[in-house]
Enzyme design. Structure first.
Site, PDB file in Angstrom:
ATOM      1  N   HIS A 451       0.824  -1.211   0.000  1.00  0.00           N
ATOM      2  CA  HIS A 451       0.000   0.000   0.000  1.00  0.00           C
ATOM      3  C   HIS A 451       0.858   1.261   0.000  1.00  0.00           C
ATOM      4  O   HIS A 451       2.060   1.228   0.262  1.00  0.00           O
ATOM      5  CB  HIS A 451      -0.955   0.008   1.203  1.00  0.00           C
ATOM      6  CG  HIS A 451      -0.276   0.071   2.550  1.00  0.00           C
ATOM      7  ND1 HIS A 451       0.111   1.252   3.141  1.00  0.00           N
ATOM      8  CD2 HIS A 451       0.056  -0.916   3.427  1.00  0.00           C
ATOM      9  CE1 HIS A 451       0.657   1.005   4.324  1.00  0.00           C
ATOM     10  NE2 HIS A 451       0.639  -0.304   4.518  1.00  0.00           N
ATOM     11  N   CYS A 470       2.944  -4.864   6.830  1.00  0.00           N
ATOM     12  CA  CYS A 470       2.602  -4.606   5.439  1.00  0.00           C
ATOM     13  C   CYS A 470       3.777  -3.926   4.731  1.00  0.00           C
ATOM     14  O   CYS A 470       4.681  -3.404   5.371  1.00  0.00           O
ATOM     15  CB  CYS A 470       1.362  -3.736   5.340  1.00  0.00           C
ATOM     16  SG  CYS A 470      -0.157  -4.608   5.778  1.00  0.00           S
TER      17      CYS A 470
END
Length: 548
Positions: A451, A470
């Site tokens: 992301h 992440c």
């Protein structure tokens, strides 16, 4: 050889696995007066050595573990129990090529000691003095056979065992396959072609092998004294530092006074750039630790990463995305050509980014962020209990199990804990969202994804192990445009741009899915030079146990 004698020896070999009794060292000397009798006596000695391995937990005479007893038994059974590498005191030509491979095993990221280098060198010296010693011929034969089958397997599958993300459907060469390799190598009189065919063909592996040679040409044979671990800016320390940098060819003190601090600082910067340390010119703790590593330490690190490449399948997809955690970098590859590169931020050592394989399926513009419970309980709930306004500050909303948004003021936060929390915290879309403008989804059991981020300044950090697991992508927009490139609808690129400009929450499902590999490589050849990265998760240390 007497056929009855040969059959008897063969029965001994076959029966070894059932025996497994603890056994002392085999005979270390057995002189045969007539060289024509060597084959028969060597065969008996080979059988004794296989029995020794069976009865000593798979350890060989030099205390190095055999690759697999059944593979040795099968190889000798195919030769009717006779010596494989010699004939009545005459070595086969293939012996010399195998000994050369063992001597230079580190060129292939393999430790020579694993293939009985010291023991074989000792046997060679002894055979030069006594060519009639059947015990020596047998010892050499079994050591060479084990070294060959072990190296054939290691070159293909690696030394470390398979892990949960290894992509190979096969796990090991069978005894029959290994015996076939051995037969082919002996027929050719040279093991090189057979062993080279076992190696991976991946570009990263091939380049690492090339990088080892470049590193050896620069640092091979060099040694240097270690520096004090505690940095002290004294004249004595600067002299030691200068000598260390001179040994690496990074500093020339000719005509320079001992007080040449500017030149010394530039040399430290050059070293730091070479080994991926922030180039501030200061010999701090990490720089000193790196300076104290010897060339063989770096070669071992390169070997560990060649082993990681061996865990890949024999062929990779035509196009794929690779995240290299220690390099803090993402690459999209097409036919072994890099078409996109981006800096990334990965998980901290406490909240690691997992190594995994998956397929990217879609991306979401202006996504919600469902906060993982690990973050809720460790970081957010204590803050909310102090001040419920924390939720508004972080742009968080509370959602119940039915998907309804709940007012934070209606909740008794003091009653909530890790054992009782019937809500989900969700960060609303927008530029202040921790996920940034875009999230890239792929199936995985860890609930991680790629992301954007609202903390884009962190991409300038040299150490980017900063996330909760992440992967934050600096070039998220380029990645999105790459993913829509294969879409047959010509206007889709403009549509994505419009959605971005209008801050619309949209999901784009990929027309052609993109395989994704998140991996852990601490060494690579890059721009023609070996590059080494910090072992941020300590995975190299774990892997080293299989190499030492």
């Amino acid at each position: 050889m007497n056929y009855l004698r040969a059959g008897w020896i063969l029965l001994i070999i076959i029966g070894i696995a059932a025996c497994g009794r603890k056994k002392g060292q085999p005979k270390q000397q057995q002189i045969v007066q007539d060289p024509r009798q060597l084959n028969e006596v060597v065969a008996a000695q080979v059988a004794e050595r296989l029995e020794y391995i069976a009865g000593n937990d798979g350890l060989m005479e030099d205390s190095v573990a055999a690759f697999r007893l059944s593979a040795l038994q099968y190889a000798y059974a195919q030769h009717q129990g006779a010596a494989i590498w010699s004939d009545n005191g005459r070595m086969h030509k293939s012996v010399f090529s195998l000994l050369d491979w063992i001597k230079n095993a580190d060129n292939y990221g393999l430790p020579p000691a694993r293939y009985h280098k010291a023991a074989l060198e000792g046997v060679q010296q002894q055979l030069d003095r006594s060519r009639k010693d059947a015990a020596l011929w047998a010892k050499m034969d079994v050591l060479l056979t084990d070294a060959f089958v072990k190296m054939a397997s290691d070159l293909h599958y690696g030394i470390a065992p398979r892990d949960s993300i290894t992509l190979r459907s096969d796990s090991a060469y069978s005894d029959t396959v290994l015996a076939g390799f051995l037969k082919e190598a002996l027929r050719q009189g040279d093991v090189s072609a057979t062993l080279q065919q076992r190696e991976p063909v991946h570009t990263g592996y091939v380049e690492l092998k090339e990088g080892i040679q470049l590193f050896k040409s620069q640092y091979g044979g060099k040694q240097w004294d270690t520096l004090p671990q505690t940095y002290t800016d004294t004249l004595q320390f600067r002299r030691l530092l200068a000598m260390r940098l001179m040994a690496a060819g990074l500093y020339d003190t000719t005509g320079m006074p001992a007080t040449d601090t500017a030149g010394l600082k530039n040399a430290v910067k050059a070293f730091q750039r070479e080994f991926n340390i922030y180039p501030d010119g200061v010999a701090g703790k990490r720089t000193i630790q790196t300076l104290n590593k010897q060339p063989e330490d770096w070669l071992l690190q390169a070997g560990l990463n060649m082993d990681r490449w061996r865990k890949f399948p024999d062929s990779l997809p035509e196009r794929y995305l690779l995240v290299n955690i220690p390099a803090f970098r993402l690459n999209v590859m097409e036919r072994d050509t890099m078409v996109l590169e981006s800096r990334v931020i990965v998980g901290t050592p406490r909240t690691r980014t997992p190594v995994l394989n998956s397929v990217m399926t879609n991306f979401v513009l202006y996504p919600y962020w469902r906060v993982p419970y690990s973050i809720v309980f460790k970081e957010m709930l204590p803050q909310i209990k102090k001040n419920v306004g924390y939720l508004a500050e972080k742009n968080l909303e509370v959602v119940d199990h039915r998907g309804n948004v709940v007012s934070p003021d209606t909740i008794n936060w003091s009653r909530l804990s890790k054992n009782y929390f019937p809500y989900v915290l969700r960060q609303m879309d927008g530029l202040d969202n921790s996920l940034g403008v875009m999230k890239f989804n792929f199936m995985n059991k860890y609930s991680v994804y790629l992301h954007d981020t609202n903390a884009r300044g962190l991409f300038s950090n040299s150490n980017r192990a900063l996330s909760h697991g992440c992967v934050r992508v600096q070039q998220w927009d380029s990645l999105a445009m790459y993913m829509v490139r294969a879409d047959p609808r010509p206007a889709i690129r403009d549509s994505v741009r419009t959605w971005l400009d209008n801050e619309q929450q949209k999901q784009y499902t990929m027309h052609k899915r993109l395989p994704i590999y998140i991996r852990y490589f601490t060494a690579e050849l890059r721009d023609g030079k070996m590059q080494f990265y910090e072992d941020v998760y300590g995975e190299d240390k774990k892997l080293m146990t299989y190499f030492r």
